[in-house]
Design a protein around this motif. Structure first.
Motif, PDB file in Angstrom:
ATOM      1  N   LEU A   1       0.823  -1.205   0.000  1.00 49.73           N
ATOM      2  CA  LEU A   1       0.000   0.000   0.000  1.00 49.73           C
ATOM      3  C   LEU A   1       0.862   1.262   0.000  1.00 49.73           C
ATOM      4  CD1 LEU A   1      -2.774  -1.125   2.512  1.00 49.73           C
ATOM      5  CD2 LEU A   1      -3.061  -0.692   0.055  1.00 49.73           C
ATOM      6  N   LEU A   2       1.957   1.244   0.754  1.00 53.16           N
ATOM      7  CA  LEU A   2       2.844   2.406   0.764  1.00 53.16           C
ATOM      8  C   LEU A   2       3.512   2.583  -0.603  1.00 53.16           C
ATOM      9  CD1 LEU A   2       4.514   2.107   4.290  1.00 53.16           C
ATOM     10  CD2 LEU A   2       2.723   3.713   3.569  1.00 53.16           C
ATOM     11  N   ALA A   3       3.926   1.494  -1.221  1.00 53.01           N
ATOM     12  CA  ALA A   3       4.529   1.583  -2.553  1.00 53.01           C
ATOM     13  C   ALA A   3       3.520   2.118  -3.564  1.00 53.01           C
ATOM     14  CB  ALA A   3       5.042   0.212  -2.994  1.00 53.01           C
ATOM     15  N   ASP A   4       2.271   1.699  -3.442  1.00 55.04           N
ATOM     16  CA  ASP A   4       1.217   2.203  -4.315  1.00 55.04           C
ATOM     17  C   ASP A   4       1.019   3.696  -4.079  1.00 55.04           C
ATOM     18  OD1 ASP A   4      -0.999   1.724  -6.226  1.00 55.04           O
ATOM     19  OD2 ASP A   4      -2.261   2.290  -4.529  1.00 55.04           O
ATOM     20  N   GLY A   5       1.156   4.124  -2.813  1.00 55.01           N
ATOM     21  CA  GLY A   5       1.047   5.543  -2.497  1.00 55.01           C
ATOM     22  C   GLY A   5       2.146   6.365  -3.135  1.00 55.01           C
ATOM     23  N   VAL A   6       3.329   5.804  -3.230  1.00 53.40           N
ATOM     24  CA  VAL A   6       4.442   6.498  -3.887  1.00 53.40           C
ATOM     25  C   VAL A   6       4.143   6.687  -5.367  1.00 53.40           C
ATOM     26  CG1 VAL A   6       6.873   6.323  -4.547  1.00 53.40           C
ATOM     27  CG2 VAL A   6       6.156   5.682  -2.229  1.00 53.40           C
ATOM     28  N   ARG A   7       3.625   5.652  -6.003  1.00 55.94           N
ATOM     29  CA  ARG A   7       3.420   5.660  -7.462  1.00 55.94           C
ATOM     30  C   ARG A   7       2.171   6.400  -7.905  1.00 55.94           C
ATOM     31  NH1 ARG A   7       4.511   0.134  -6.647  1.00 55.94           N
ATOM     32  NH2 ARG A   7       2.273  -0.236  -6.838  1.00 55.94           N
ATOM     33  N   ARG A   8       1.119   6.300  -7.097  1.00 55.53           N
ATOM     34  CA  ARG A   8      -0.206   6.727  -7.569  1.00 55.53           C
ATOM     35  C   ARG A   8      -0.733   7.901  -6.762  1.00 55.53           C
ATOM     36  NH1 ARG A   8      -5.546   4.921  -6.873  1.00 55.53           N
ATOM     37  NH2 ARG A   8      -4.865   3.474  -5.239  1.00 55.53           N
ATOM     38  N   GLY A   9      -0.917   9.031  -7.442  1.00 59.75           N
ATOM     39  CA  GLY A   9      -1.357  10.248  -6.757  1.00 59.75           C
ATOM     40  C   GLY A   9      -2.733  10.146  -6.131  1.00 59.75           C
ATOM     41  N   ARG A  10      -3.588   9.272  -6.640  1.00 60.94           N
ATOM     42  CA  ARG A  10      -4.945   9.144  -6.104  1.00 60.94           C
ATOM     43  C   ARG A  10      -5.027   8.188  -4.913  1.00 60.94           C
ATOM     44  NH1 ARG A  10      -8.915  11.463  -9.053  1.00 60.94           N
ATOM     45  NH2 ARG A  10      -8.404  12.183 -11.160  1.00 60.94           N
TER      46      ARG A  10
ATOM     47  N   ARG B   1       7.289  10.038  -1.095  1.00 65.88           N
ATOM     48  CA  ARG B   1       8.117   9.950  -2.295  1.00 65.88           C
ATOM     49  C   ARG B   1       8.783   8.590  -2.468  1.00 65.88           C
ATOM     50  NH1 ARG B   1       6.422  14.141  -5.361  1.00 65.88           N
ATOM     51  NH2 ARG B   1       6.407  16.088  -4.174  1.00 65.88           N
ATOM     52  N   ALA B   2       9.036   7.872  -1.381  1.00 68.13           N
ATOM     53  CA  ALA B   2       9.671   6.557  -1.481  1.00 68.13           C
ATOM     54  C   ALA B   2       9.370   5.774  -0.213  1.00 68.13           C
ATOM     55  CB  ALA B   2      11.183   6.688  -1.674  1.00 68.13           C
ATOM     56  N   ALA B   3       9.316   4.437  -0.346  1.00 63.98           N
ATOM     57  CA  ALA B   3       9.074   3.548   0.783  1.00 63.98           C
ATOM     58  C   ALA B   3       9.893   2.282   0.576  1.00 63.98           C
ATOM     59  CB  ALA B   3       7.591   3.212   0.910  1.00 63.98           C
ATOM     60  N   ASP B   4      10.831   2.020   1.469  1.00 63.13           N
ATOM     61  CA  ASP B   4      11.756   0.895   1.327  1.00 63.13           C
ATOM     62  C   ASP B   4      11.506  -0.123   2.437  1.00 63.13           C
ATOM     63  OD1 ASP B   4      13.824  -0.863   0.973  1.00 63.13           O
ATOM     64  OD2 ASP B   4      15.421   0.575   1.373  1.00 63.13           O
ATOM     65  N   PRO B   5      10.903  -1.272   2.122  1.00 58.09           N
ATOM     66  CA  PRO B   5      10.629  -2.271   3.162  1.00 58.09           C
ATOM     67  C   PRO B   5      11.885  -2.933   3.709  1.00 58.09           C
ATOM     68  CG  PRO B   5      10.078  -3.139   0.996  1.00 58.09           C
ATOM     69  CD  PRO B   5      10.396  -1.692   0.808  1.00 58.09           C
TER      70      PRO B   5
ATOM     71  N   ALA C   1      15.573  16.452   1.521  1.00 57.10           N
ATOM     72  CA  ALA C   1      14.854  15.182   1.615  1.00 57.10           C
ATOM     73  C   ALA C   1      14.845  14.743   3.069  1.00 57.10           C
ATOM     74  CB  ALA C   1      15.534  14.132   0.744  1.00 57.10           C
ATOM     75  N   LEU C   2      13.713  14.235   3.518  1.00 60.88           N
ATOM     76  CA  LEU C   2      13.576  13.711   4.878  1.00 60.88           C
ATOM     77  C   LEU C   2      13.467  12.194   4.794  1.00 60.88           C
ATOM     78  CD1 LEU C   2      10.871  16.163   6.291  1.00 60.88           C
ATOM     79  CD2 LEU C   2      13.350  16.370   6.475  1.00 60.88           C
ATOM     80  N   LEU C   3      14.358  11.499   5.459  1.00 64.58           N
ATOM     81  CA  LEU C   3      14.279  10.044   5.542  1.00 64.58           C
ATOM     82  C   LEU C   3      13.775   9.677   6.930  1.00 64.58           C
ATOM     83  CD1 LEU C   3      17.541   8.760   3.805  1.00 64.58           C
ATOM     84  CD2 LEU C   3      15.263   9.106   2.823  1.00 64.58           C
ATOM     85  N   VAL C   4      12.624   9.031   6.978  1.00 67.36           N
ATOM     86  CA  VAL C   4      12.033   8.594   8.240  1.00 67.36           C
ATOM     87  C   VAL C   4      12.334   7.122   8.432  1.00 67.36           C
ATOM     88  CG1 VAL C   4       9.929   8.354   9.595  1.00 67.36           C
ATOM     89  CG2 VAL C   4      10.216  10.326   8.072  1.00 67.36           C
ATOM     90  N   ARG C   5      13.155   6.809   9.417  1.00 66.00           N
ATOM     91  CA  ARG C   5      13.494   5.417   9.735  1.00 66.00           C
ATOM     92  C   ARG C   5      12.491   4.918  10.778  1.00 66.00           C
ATOM     93  NH1 ARG C   5      17.022   2.475  13.338  1.00 66.00           N
ATOM     94  NH2 ARG C   5      18.074   0.760  12.261  1.00 66.00           N
ATOM     95  N   ALA C   6      11.625   4.012  10.344  1.00 65.89           N
ATOM     96  CA  ALA C   6      10.551   3.544  11.224  1.00 65.89           C
ATOM     97  C   ALA C   6      11.106   2.761  12.404  1.00 65.89           C
ATOM     98  CB  ALA C   6       9.576   2.682  10.441  1.00 65.89           C
TER      99      ALA C   6
END
Length: 207
Positions: free
Chosen positions: A26-35, A60-64, A166-171
């Motif tokens: 879902l996060l990757a889809d959020g990166v790709r798809r504006g809607r 802008r990016a999500a790295d699992p 750029a802000l990198l958020v490390r979960a």
């Protein structure tokens, strides 16, 4: 027969590994798809007075693999100053279509003059780059609504990225909540201490 009874429950309903995969899908889809509802999560920071502050940002990016997310901001903005002073932050998004809520807590690192910023800037659209050439700085009080200047795309290209970061958020923790009339499911992860990427331990939580 009710619509819920005819619709099978998703695989991640009772599978922690599948819930983890769905969260990052879902996060990757959020990166790709504006809607996508996950394209514009809310970012919470700690203000100068110690109070929480929240605003909408663009994912802008999500790295699992590293459990890291990237967003962009103007280095002159309040959120940049707040995260520079206090790194802890949180992200939240909810999608009524998929009935999924994602919450992320972690620490943000600012990148303005390094390879991370350069790569993020190179991947930005011209229309996005224009935002970082606006004068005066974000959050400045204006005497009237139109009292600001925005460069055209060519001028923004010539300016480069002096105000971009750029802000990198490390979960450090993730919370995945799926809402369904037949039974909610909430899964949580916290980062362990096993290795540079951390070790994740899944737990079902009470909704």
């Amino acid at each position: 027969m009710s619509p819920d009874a005819r619709t099978p429950l998703p695989p991640f309903h009772d599978d922690l590994a599948a819930a983890w995969a769905e969260l990052w899908r879902l996060l990757a889809d959020g990166v790709r798809r504006g809607r996508s509802a996950f394209h514009t999560p809310s970012l919470a920071t700690i203000g100068a007075e110690g109070r929480p502050r929240v605003r909408t940002v663009v994912l802008r990016a999500a790295d699992p693999e590293t459990a890291t997310l990237r967003i962009h901001c103007d280095r002159r903005s309040d959120k940049a100053a707040e995260l520079l002073a206090r790194a802890p932050c949180a992200l939240h998004a909810y999608d009524p279509e998929s009935k999924v809520q994602i919450r992320i807590e972690g620490r943000a690192g600012l990148h303005a003059d390094d390879a991370v910023a350069e790569a993020a800037w190179a991947g930005s659209q011209p229309m996005s780059r224009v935002c970082y050439g606006v004068e005066p700085a974000p959050g400045t009080a204006l005497a009237r609504g139109g009292a600001y200047a925005q460069p055209d795309p060519e001028a923004a290209r010539a300016l480069g990225r002096p105000n971009f970061c750029a802000l990198l958020v490390r979960a450090e923790s993730l919370d995945f909540l799926y809402l369904d009339r037949r039974g909610h499911r909430r899964a949580g992860w916290t980062r362990g201490a096993g290795g540079s990427h951390g070790t994740w331990h899944g737990t079902w939580l009470v909704p």
